[in-house]
Write a protein that holds these residues in place. Structure first.
Motif, mmCIF file in Angstrom:
data_model
loop_
_atom_site.group_PDB
_atom_site.id
_atom_site.type_symbol
_atom_site.label_atom_id
_atom_site.label_comp_id
_atom_site.label_asym_id
_atom_site.label_seq_id
_atom_site.Cartn_x
_atom_site.Cartn_y
_atom_site.Cartn_z
ATOM 1 N N ASP A 69 0.863 -1.181 0.000
ATOM 2 C CA ASP A 69 0.000 0.000 0.000
ATOM 3 C C ASP A 69 0.899 1.230 0.000
ATOM 4 N N SER A 71 0.338 5.369 -0.081
ATOM 5 C CA SER A 71 -0.705 6.386 0.013
ATOM 6 C C SER A 71 -0.099 7.777 0.063
ATOM 7 N N THR A 114 -4.797 6.067 -2.198
ATOM 8 C CA THR A 114 -4.061 4.837 -1.935
ATOM 9 C C THR A 114 -3.930 4.062 -3.229
ATOM 10 N N ASN A 128 -6.793 1.465 -6.991
ATOM 11 C CA ASN A 128 -6.727 2.826 -6.460
ATOM 12 C C ASN A 128 -7.962 3.153 -5.638
ATOM 13 N N GLY A 129 -7.763 3.945 -4.606
ATOM 14 C CA GLY A 129 -8.863 4.475 -3.816
ATOM 15 C C GLY A 129 -8.594 5.929 -3.503
ATOM 16 N N VAL A 131 -10.312 9.538 -1.597
ATOM 17 C CA VAL A 131 -11.345 10.214 -0.819
ATOM 18 C C VAL A 131 -11.022 11.708 -0.843
ATOM 19 N N ASN A 169 -13.193 3.837 8.101
ATOM 20 C CA ASN A 169 -13.228 2.881 6.990
ATOM 21 C C ASN A 169 -14.460 3.037 6.094
ATOM 22 N N HIS A 173 -9.743 6.200 1.704
ATOM 23 C CA HIS A 173 -9.080 5.848 0.454
ATOM 24 C C HIS A 173 -8.580 4.406 0.500
ATOM 25 N N ARG A 174 -8.055 4.010 1.630
ATOM 26 C CA ARG A 174 -7.525 2.645 1.806
ATOM 27 C C ARG A 174 -8.664 1.631 1.703
ATOM 28 N N ARG A 176 -11.466 1.965 0.085
ATOM 29 C CA ARG A 176 -11.942 1.902 -1.307
ATOM 30 C C ARG A 176 -11.008 1.071 -2.172
ATOM 31 N N ALA A 177 -9.713 1.249 -1.991
ATOM 32 C CA ALA A 177 -8.743 0.455 -2.756
ATOM 33 C C ALA A 177 -8.827 -1.022 -2.358
ATOM 34 N N LYS A 180 -11.797 -2.930 -3.892
ATOM 35 C CA LYS A 180 -11.535 -3.303 -5.295
ATOM 36 C C LYS A 180 -10.621 -4.522 -5.361
#
Length: 192
Positions: A69, A71, A114, A128-129, A131, A169, A173-174, A176-177, A180
């Motif tokens: 990861d 970020s 992220t 990718n994520g 926010v 959560n 961003h973490r 969301r990634a 996926k």
């Protein structure tokens, strides 16, 4: 549902990051294990390039399925600074330094991004994520880590550091990634 014997390594020395990822993984029935070792990061302005290279190099060491990861915090009025240099900036000028840079600026728009990279030696794939949010005018909250005490996600009045891990959560961003990645992993393992 994934088989219970699926364990994915996480290459990070950041305990807080691992705790967040482990919590996210529970809801997808994925078991994560922290792989102790230094994540090797190349110098680049591109998070995806940094994350992919780190995952490839980590695989050469650990020889097992793993994720990396990377970020960054991107502040739009500062031309997306600190971006890929987020950790360095946190360790040098810190939260107060960022607030000082924004002291007289009205536009405090920012986003966290992220890039999570998975590799098992056969493939290497990124997720990718993002926010969006704003930088607060002061440091607030005691939870989280990094720039969480000055980042307010869209739709909230609280910083990430004022939220519980479960609340963070919902926005992060973490998360969301990772969602996926989890979707991909389930279909990838079915084909294997």
């Amino acid at each position: 549902m994934l088989r219970r014997d699926v364990r994915i390594g996480v290459v990070t020395s950041n305990e807080n990051k691992f705790i967040e990822l482990k919590e996210l993984a529970k809801s997808f029935n994925i078991e994560l294990e922290q792989l102790k070792g230094e994540k090797i990061e190349i110098q680049s302005d591109n998070l995806e390039e940094i994350s992919k290279t780190a995952a490839y190099l980590a695989y050469l060491t650990f020889r097992r399925p793993l994720i990396v990861d990377d970020s960054g915090l991107f502040i739009e009025t500062l031309q997306n600074f600190p971006g890929p240099y987020t950790n360095f900036v946190k360790n040098t000028i810190g939260l107060k330094g960022i607030l000082k840079l924004l002291e007289d600026l009205k536009d405090r728009s920012a986003y966290f991004m992220t890039v999570l990279t998975f590799t098992d030696g056969k493939i290497i794939k990124t997720f990718n994520g993002i926010v969006k949010g704003v930088i607060s005018e002061e440091i607030r909250g005691n939870s989280g880590f990094g720039f969480d005490p000055i980042f307010i996600p869209e739709g909230e009045k609280r910083t990430f550091a004022e939220m519980s891990l479960e609340e963070k959560n919902k926005y992060s961003h973490r998360a969301r990634a990772f969602a996926k990645f989890a979707d991909f992993l389930m279909s990838y393992l079915e084909k294997a």
